[in-house]
Design a protein around this motif. Structure first.
Motif, PDB file in Angstrom:
ATOM      1  N   UNK A 155       0.835  -1.202   0.000  1.00  0.00           N
ATOM      2  CA  UNK A 155       0.000   0.000   0.000  1.00  0.00           C
ATOM      3  C   UNK A 155       0.867   1.248   0.000  1.00  0.00           C
ATOM      4  N   UNK A 156       1.925   1.242   0.802  1.00  0.00           N
ATOM      5  CA  UNK A 156       2.837   2.389   0.830  1.00  0.00           C
ATOM      6  C   UNK A 156       3.506   2.580  -0.523  1.00  0.00           C
ATOM      7  N   UNK A 157       3.964   1.491  -1.124  1.00  0.00           N
ATOM      8  CA  UNK A 157       4.641   1.590  -2.413  1.00  0.00           C
ATOM      9  C   UNK A 157       3.704   2.115  -3.492  1.00  0.00           C
ATOM     10  N   UNK A 158       2.486   1.596  -3.536  1.00  0.00           N
ATOM     11  CA  UNK A 158       1.522   2.050  -4.538  1.00  0.00           C
ATOM     12  C   UNK A 158       1.125   3.504  -4.301  1.00  0.00           C
ATOM     13  N   UNK A 159       0.950   3.878  -3.030  1.00  0.00           N
ATOM     14  CA  UNK A 159       0.587   5.263  -2.730  1.00  0.00           C
ATOM     15  C   UNK A 159       1.678   6.220  -3.184  1.00  0.00           C
ATOM     16  N   UNK A 160       2.937   5.898  -2.855  1.00  0.00           N
ATOM     17  CA  UNK A 160       4.030   6.771  -3.260  1.00  0.00           C
ATOM     18  C   UNK A 160       4.178   6.857  -4.763  1.00  0.00           C
ATOM     19  N   UNK A 309       7.637  12.534   5.271  1.00  0.00           N
ATOM     20  CA  UNK A 309       7.019  11.585   4.338  1.00  0.00           C
ATOM     21  C   UNK A 309       7.199  10.127   4.756  1.00  0.00           C
ATOM     22  N   UNK A 310       8.409   9.703   5.190  1.00  0.00           N
ATOM     23  CA  UNK A 310       8.523   8.302   5.624  1.00  0.00           C
ATOM     24  C   UNK A 310       7.631   7.952   6.808  1.00  0.00           C
ATOM     25  N   UNK A 311       7.395   8.913   7.709  1.00  0.00           N
ATOM     26  CA  UNK A 311       6.511   8.639   8.845  1.00  0.00           C
ATOM     27  C   UNK A 311       5.096   8.363   8.374  1.00  0.00           C
ATOM     28  N   UNK A 312       4.627   9.143   7.407  1.00  0.00           N
ATOM     29  CA  UNK A 312       3.291   8.886   6.869  1.00  0.00           C
ATOM     30  C   UNK A 312       3.270   7.602   6.038  1.00  0.00           C
ATOM     31  N   UNK A 313       4.376   7.296   5.364  1.00  0.00           N
ATOM     32  CA  UNK A 313       4.446   6.030   4.629  1.00  0.00           C
ATOM     33  C   UNK A 313       4.337   4.836   5.561  1.00  0.00           C
ATOM     34  N   UNK A 314       5.030   4.889   6.705  1.00  0.00           N
ATOM     35  CA  UNK A 314       4.909   3.814   7.684  1.00  0.00           C
ATOM     36  C   UNK A 314       3.475   3.679   8.178  1.00  0.00           C
ATOM     37  N   UNK A 330      -3.079  12.645   4.227  1.00  0.00           N
ATOM     38  CA  UNK A 330      -2.036  13.447   4.851  1.00  0.00           C
ATOM     39  C   UNK A 330      -0.727  13.357   4.070  1.00  0.00           C
ATOM     40  N   UNK A 331      -0.407  12.179   3.529  1.00  0.00           N
ATOM     41  CA  UNK A 331       0.816  12.038   2.735  1.00  0.00           C
ATOM     42  C   UNK A 331       0.738  12.900   1.480  1.00  0.00           C
ATOM     43  N   UNK A 332      -0.394  12.889   0.800  1.00  0.00           N
ATOM     44  CA  UNK A 332      -0.542  13.720  -0.393  1.00  0.00           C
ATOM     45  C   UNK A 332      -0.372  15.204  -0.057  1.00  0.00           C
ATOM     46  N   UNK A 333      -0.946  15.630   1.050  1.00  0.00           N
ATOM     47  CA  UNK A 333      -0.822  17.030   1.449  1.00  0.00           C
ATOM     48  C   UNK A 333       0.623  17.368   1.802  1.00  0.00           C
TER      49      UNK A 333
END
Length: 378
Positions: A155-160, A309-314, A330-333
């Motif tokens: 999910x993190x990889x796809x989101x990024x 960004x890594x904190x939101x990715x986790x 929140x990551x997008x923002x």
């Protein structure tokens, strides 16, 4: 008086009928045994694997289209526009190369995934910069949609990847003079999800692995992940408060808006962390501001934003449901604020990639465009 001969004839016929019937049953039963049973249809792959394979396929196809366009992207445009468009296409090709390598399974670097082939006919390959921008945007939106329900680190990889593709689509569209939707269209969360009463069970670090992405979890569980996000937001609130009196007057208004966003995120992260039994540290009285921050606060804000960004990715990798939806937004923002200040969100925002450990694309993925070989090693 009965005719013994006639009765014997009847018994003989009954006997023959029984023998024939038994023989027929024997033949039929042997036929069922000897004819092989139709093999059962294979079980469909898990959704996360389907989403990964689709993302990989899209990245490879769009990369090939970009390689074809590179060098001729602005053939019909004025010279200045041609250079700008070509540069945007080149950056998109490099980005898609990283995405394809991150999404490819290292144990089987094959481009053939028949079990995961889409049921619909493939879309035509983009043939203009505008087409490529639109296709990039569509791919980015799909990656974000899939990230809502895929497993853990995938999910993190796809989101990024999705966020980065939306940014690339916006950049290419601007260079080509066309319009696509805003690069990051999901609004800020209007409020933290309402958690259940009392502490909830936390995810384990094992649920956040990503396989080939190189972006595994930092070992945090869901509760400590909320703690990390809260600490990052507390520091950014302080940094924006300190920067307001040092920024160029033209940048004060957006900075004030970003400060309000961080205050909301800090409050929401605190509430959600408490609901997940996170150990919340007291808010520090302040943070040290180094010489780089004092000399160029705008650039420093970009670096601080990128650091969250890594904190939101986790958090995306470790959460699900409403918590993950909040983290995705929140990551997008955070990416939007990072790029506003000139910071770099990286090729996969929210994931820490070691590109030297990513598998190289096989030769069959090398498009004939001028950037194919160069980009494959980037």
């Amino acid at each position: 008086m009965k005719d013994d001969t006639q009765e014997a004839g009847h018994r003989g016929r009954y006997f023959r009928y029984a023998v024939f019937t038994l023989a027929a049953l024997l033949v039929v039963s042997l036929g069922f045994v000897l004819i092989p049973r139709e093999p059962a249809a294979p079980a469909p792959p898990p959704f996360s694997e389907q989403a990964r394979a689709a993302a990989f396929s899209d990245a490879v196809d769009l990369r090939a289209a970009g390689s074809d366009l590179e060098g001729r992207a602005g053939g019909t445009l004025p010279a200045a526009d041609s250079v700008e468009v070509s540069a945007a296409v080149s950056r998109a090709v490099t980005l898609l190369t990283v995405h394809a390598r991150a999404l490819m399974l290292p144990a089987d670097p094959s481009l053939s995934t028949p079990a995961l082939a889409p049921s619909s006919a493939p879309a035509p390959r983009p043939s203009t910069p505008a087409d490529l921008a639109a296709a990039l945007h569509s791919s980015g939106v799909q990656r974000l949609n899939d990230a809502e329900t895929t497993d853990g680190g995938m999910a993190r990889l796809l989101a990024g990847a999705g966020i980065a593709q939306l940014l690339a689509a916006g950049e290419l569209a601007a260079a080509a003079g066309v319009e696509v939707d805003a690069p990051v269209s999901t609004p800020l969360p209007s409020g933290a999800p309402t958690p259940p009463t009392g502490c909830t069970a936390t995810a384990t670090a094992g649920s956040a692995g990503t396989g080939s992405s190189g972006s595994g979890s930092t070992g945090a569980d869901l509760a400590s992940s909320f703690s990390a996000v809260l600490e990052a937001e507390q520091e950014l609130v302080y940094a924006y408060q300190a920067a307001l009196n040092r920024l160029n007057p033209a940048t004060v208004a957006p900075a004030s808006g970003f400060l309000a966003e961080h205050e909301d995120l800090r409050r929401e992260a605190a509430a959600m962390g408490v609901a997940h039994c996170a150990a919340m540290r007291p808010t520090p009285a302040g943070y040290a501001l180094d010489e780089a921050f004092l000399a160029d606060p705008a650039r420093a804000l970009g670096s601080l934003e990128a650091g969250t960004l890594p904190a939101y990715g986790d958090l995306i990798a470790l959460s699900d449901g409403a918590d993950r939806a909040w983290a995705l937004s929140a990551l997008q923002s955070a990416v939007r604020r990072t790029t506003h200040w000139g910071g770099s969100p990286g090729p996969v925002p929210g994931a820490v990639l070691d590109e030297s450990r990513l598998p190289l694309l096989p030769e069959s993925a090398q498009a004939p465009g001028p950037a194919a070989t160069r980009a494959a090693q980037s």
